[in-house]
Structures are given as C-alpha cells and as structure tokens.
Design a protein around this motif. Sequence first.
Motif, PDB file in Angstrom:
ATOM      1  N   ARG A 148      -0.464   6.506  -8.728  1.00 44.47           N
ATOM      2  CA  ARG A 148       0.453   5.456  -7.966  1.00 44.47           C
ATOM      3  C   ARG A 148       1.608   5.149  -8.531  1.00 44.47           C
ATOM      4  NH1 ARG A 148      -0.804  -0.062  -5.661  1.00 44.47           N
ATOM      5  NH2 ARG A 148      -0.091   0.470  -3.343  1.00 44.47           N
ATOM      6  N   ILE A 149       1.607   4.611  -9.832  1.00 42.49           N
ATOM      7  CA  ILE A 149       2.784   4.218 -10.565  1.00 42.49           C
ATOM      8  C   ILE A 149       3.892   5.285 -10.527  1.00 42.49           C
ATOM      9  CG2 ILE A 149       3.687   3.531 -12.886  1.00 42.49           C
ATOM     10  CD1 ILE A 149       0.935   1.936 -13.092  1.00 42.49           C
ATOM     11  N   GLU A 150       3.319   6.648 -10.951  1.00 42.30           N
ATOM     12  CA  GLU A 150       4.075   7.760 -11.010  1.00 42.30           C
ATOM     13  C   GLU A 150       4.959   7.901  -9.519  1.00 42.30           C
ATOM     14  OE1 GLU A 150       3.759  12.052 -13.158  1.00 42.30           O
ATOM     15  OE2 GLU A 150       2.213  11.242 -12.416  1.00 42.30           O
ATOM     16  N   ARG A 151       4.243   7.815  -8.536  1.00 40.19           N
ATOM     17  CA  ARG A 151       4.710   8.149  -7.213  1.00 40.19           C
ATOM     18  C   ARG A 151       5.890   7.061  -6.859  1.00 40.19           C
ATOM     19  NH1 ARG A 151      -0.486   8.833  -5.596  1.00 40.19           N
ATOM     20  NH2 ARG A 151      -0.278   6.797  -4.114  1.00 40.19           N
ATOM     21  N   LEU A 152       5.558   5.736  -7.432  1.00 37.92           N
ATOM     22  CA  LEU A 152       6.490   4.642  -7.285  1.00 37.92           C
ATOM     23  C   LEU A 152       7.800   4.850  -7.991  1.00 37.92           C
ATOM     24  CD1 LEU A 152       7.410   2.022  -5.909  1.00 37.92           C
ATOM     25  CD2 LEU A 152       5.876   1.050  -7.466  1.00 37.92           C
ATOM     26  N   ASN A 153       7.582   5.439  -9.236  1.00 34.37           N
ATOM     27  CA  ASN A 153       8.655   5.571 -10.336  1.00 34.37           C
ATOM     28  C   ASN A 153       9.642   6.810  -9.471  1.00 34.37           C
ATOM     29  OD1 ASN A 153       8.256   3.744 -12.111  1.00 34.37           O
ATOM     30  ND2 ASN A 153       7.004   4.907 -13.412  1.00 34.37           N
ATOM     31  N   SER A 154       8.932   7.656  -8.864  1.00 36.73           N
ATOM     32  CA  SER A 154       9.856   8.603  -8.465  1.00 36.73           C
ATOM     33  C   SER A 154      10.551   8.074  -7.278  1.00 36.73           C
ATOM     34  CB  SER A 154       8.816   9.725  -8.022  1.00 36.73           C
ATOM     35  OG  SER A 154       9.440  10.883  -7.445  1.00 36.73           O
ATOM     36  N   MET A 155      10.036   7.218  -6.416  1.00 32.14           N
ATOM     37  CA  MET A 155      10.939   6.626  -5.477  1.00 32.14           C
ATOM     38  C   MET A 155      11.832   5.728  -5.976  1.00 32.14           C
ATOM     39  SD  MET A 155       7.764   5.845  -2.785  1.00 32.14           S
ATOM     40  CE  MET A 155       6.626   7.130  -2.159  1.00 32.14           C
ATOM     41  N   ILE A 156      11.581   5.062  -7.000  1.00 35.61           N
ATOM     42  CA  ILE A 156      12.453   4.041  -7.457  1.00 35.61           C
ATOM     43  C   ILE A 156      13.839   5.013  -7.960  1.00 35.61           C
ATOM     44  CG2 ILE A 156      12.992   2.371  -9.394  1.00 35.61           C
ATOM     45  CD1 ILE A 156      10.002   1.045  -8.813  1.00 35.61           C
ATOM     46  N   GLN A 157      13.487   5.787  -8.992  1.00 38.05           N
ATOM     47  CA  GLN A 157      14.364   6.868  -9.322  1.00 38.05           C
ATOM     48  C   GLN A 157      15.156   7.293  -8.548  1.00 38.05           C
ATOM     49  OE1 GLN A 157      12.972   9.955 -12.003  1.00 38.05           O
ATOM     50  NE2 GLN A 157      14.943  10.394 -12.996  1.00 38.05           N
ATOM     51  N   ASP A 170       0.837  -1.115  -0.092  1.00 43.74           N
ATOM     52  CA  ASP A 170      -0.014  -0.197  -0.027  1.00 43.74           C
ATOM     53  C   ASP A 170       0.923   1.294   0.139  1.00 43.74           C
ATOM     54  OD1 ASP A 170       0.699   0.313   2.600  1.00 43.74           O
ATOM     55  OD2 ASP A 170      -0.981  -0.658   3.470  1.00 43.74           O
ATOM     56  N   ASP A 171       0.213   2.486   0.004  1.00 45.68           N
ATOM     57  CA  ASP A 171       1.037   3.662  -0.136  1.00 45.68           C
ATOM     58  C   ASP A 171       2.040   3.894   0.947  1.00 45.68           C
ATOM     59  OD1 ASP A 171      -0.158   4.142  -2.657  1.00 45.68           O
ATOM     60  OD2 ASP A 171      -1.509   5.816  -1.669  1.00 45.68           O
ATOM     61  N   SER A 172       1.616   3.290   2.163  1.00 45.47           N
ATOM     62  CA  SER A 172       2.553   3.544   3.434  1.00 45.47           C
ATOM     63  C   SER A 172       3.585   2.680   3.439  1.00 45.47           C
ATOM     64  CB  SER A 172       1.705   3.272   4.632  1.00 45.47           C
ATOM     65  OG  SER A 172       1.391   2.009   4.787  1.00 45.47           O
ATOM     66  N   THR A 173       3.789   1.694   2.242  1.00 42.26           N
ATOM     67  CA  THR A 173       4.929   0.853   2.421  1.00 42.26           C
ATOM     68  C   THR A 173       5.492   0.942   1.109  1.00 42.26           C
ATOM     69  OG1 THR A 173       3.489  -0.879   1.737  1.00 42.26           O
ATOM     70  CG2 THR A 173       4.084  -1.136   4.192  1.00 42.26           C
ATOM     71  N   MET A 174       5.090   1.906   0.271  1.00 42.38           N
ATOM     72  CA  MET A 174       5.765   2.242  -1.092  1.00 42.38           C
ATOM     73  C   MET A 174       7.367   2.343  -1.145  1.00 42.38           C
ATOM     74  SD  MET A 174       4.371   4.471  -4.169  1.00 42.38           S
ATOM     75  CE  MET A 174       2.738   4.024  -4.039  1.00 42.38           C
ATOM     76  N   ILE A 175       7.833   3.284  -0.150  1.00 43.07           N
ATOM     77  CA  ILE A 175       9.089   3.446  -0.044  1.00 43.07           C
ATOM     78  C   ILE A 175      10.192   2.200   0.336  1.00 43.07           C
ATOM     79  CG2 ILE A 175       9.126   4.295   2.581  1.00 43.07           C
ATOM     80  CD1 ILE A 175      11.192   5.773  -0.385  1.00 43.07           C
TER      81      ILE A 175
END
Length: 191
Positions: free
Chosen positions: A130-139, A87-92
């Motif tokens: 959600r994908i955009e936020r995750l990509n930002s964290m991955i980058q 979920d969003d809280s465990t995305m990082i």
Amino acid sequence: MRKLLRLLVALCVCMLMSCSTEEDRHLVFIGDSIIARWDLEESFPSYVVENKGISGSGIETIANYANKYNGKDIVVMVGTNDLYDFDDSTMIEYAKSYLAQIVETNAKTIYLYSILPRSFEGDSLSINQRIERLNSMIQSEAENYGNVVYIDAYSFFIADGDINPQYSYDGLHLTPYGYEVLSKLLNSKLR
C-alpha cells in the motif's frame, strides 16, 4: 595604508559572502517522529538546521505551515501516520491533497522523502504494498511542481517485504544507520 584598506575591503566582502552562504545553507525539516528524532546537527554540520518534526503528526500538520517558508528550503517526511485515514479508492485524492498542502508552504525548494516501509506492531501484511502504491502516486503528483525534489527512500529501506531491520529498531522508527541513509540521499539531491 592602502594595504590595510584592501585588507578591510577583502574582509568585508568575505563577511558579506559568508552571510549569504549561511542563508543559502539553511534547511527546515518538517514531519513526524522520524524527523523529530533525527539529530540534524550531527547529520548536516555545514547547514543551519531547524527541526519541526512532531511525533504522531500527519499531513494535516503540514497545513499549519501554509505560507510560512517563502523563499526557504524545506525537507519533508510525513504520511506514515495517515495510512489508515483513507482507503485504496481515495488514495489518489490523498496524494493530491498531500502535495497541495506541502506546496502551500511556499518554500523555494521542497525536498520530499517518500514514505518509508514499515513493519510496526499491528500493521497489516500488505502495508508496504500500500505504501509503495501511495509513494508512486505522490511521486507522480510531485512531477507537477517545479520546486519539489522527490527522494525515493522507500527502495533503500525495503528488504524482503518489510523495513530493513538494520535501519529500524521497532519496524517504524530509525536506527543511526537508517538516518545515515536518509542523510546520504538528501545530500545527493541538495542544490
């Protein structure tokens, strides 16, 4: 006789150089169905390519490649099948684990594509945000590794909040035009 000897030496040098060039021009592609369905030989005719794409795979599949690509160049696209595993809280935490598992391949250079936008049947309306936020964290996490070359494909595939229909026939899997875009993006980054 000297002329023949020079010719043989020149031929041997050329053969040795072509062997090292072939080694340098080898790419292993790892990922999910987007990789599995890619005609890599057509897209990269001057490379020796190996397709390790597995439909339905996620980041856990990458763990199977730990320490397997020492000194090789790999191309990775994975993550779209994992989007509902956290979920969003465990995305990082996911982003950190994602990079850690990819780096454990021990590849010389890792060309890492962003997760592509999607509009697959059953996807939530906010999936691409959600994908955009995750990509930002991955980058951001990828910047911690000198051997990772991040490729932002997301921004080339998004159109009006969804995956560009020109690049996908079902909201997830790619058309030949989509693979053309991926090929151009990778070619612009290859070292």
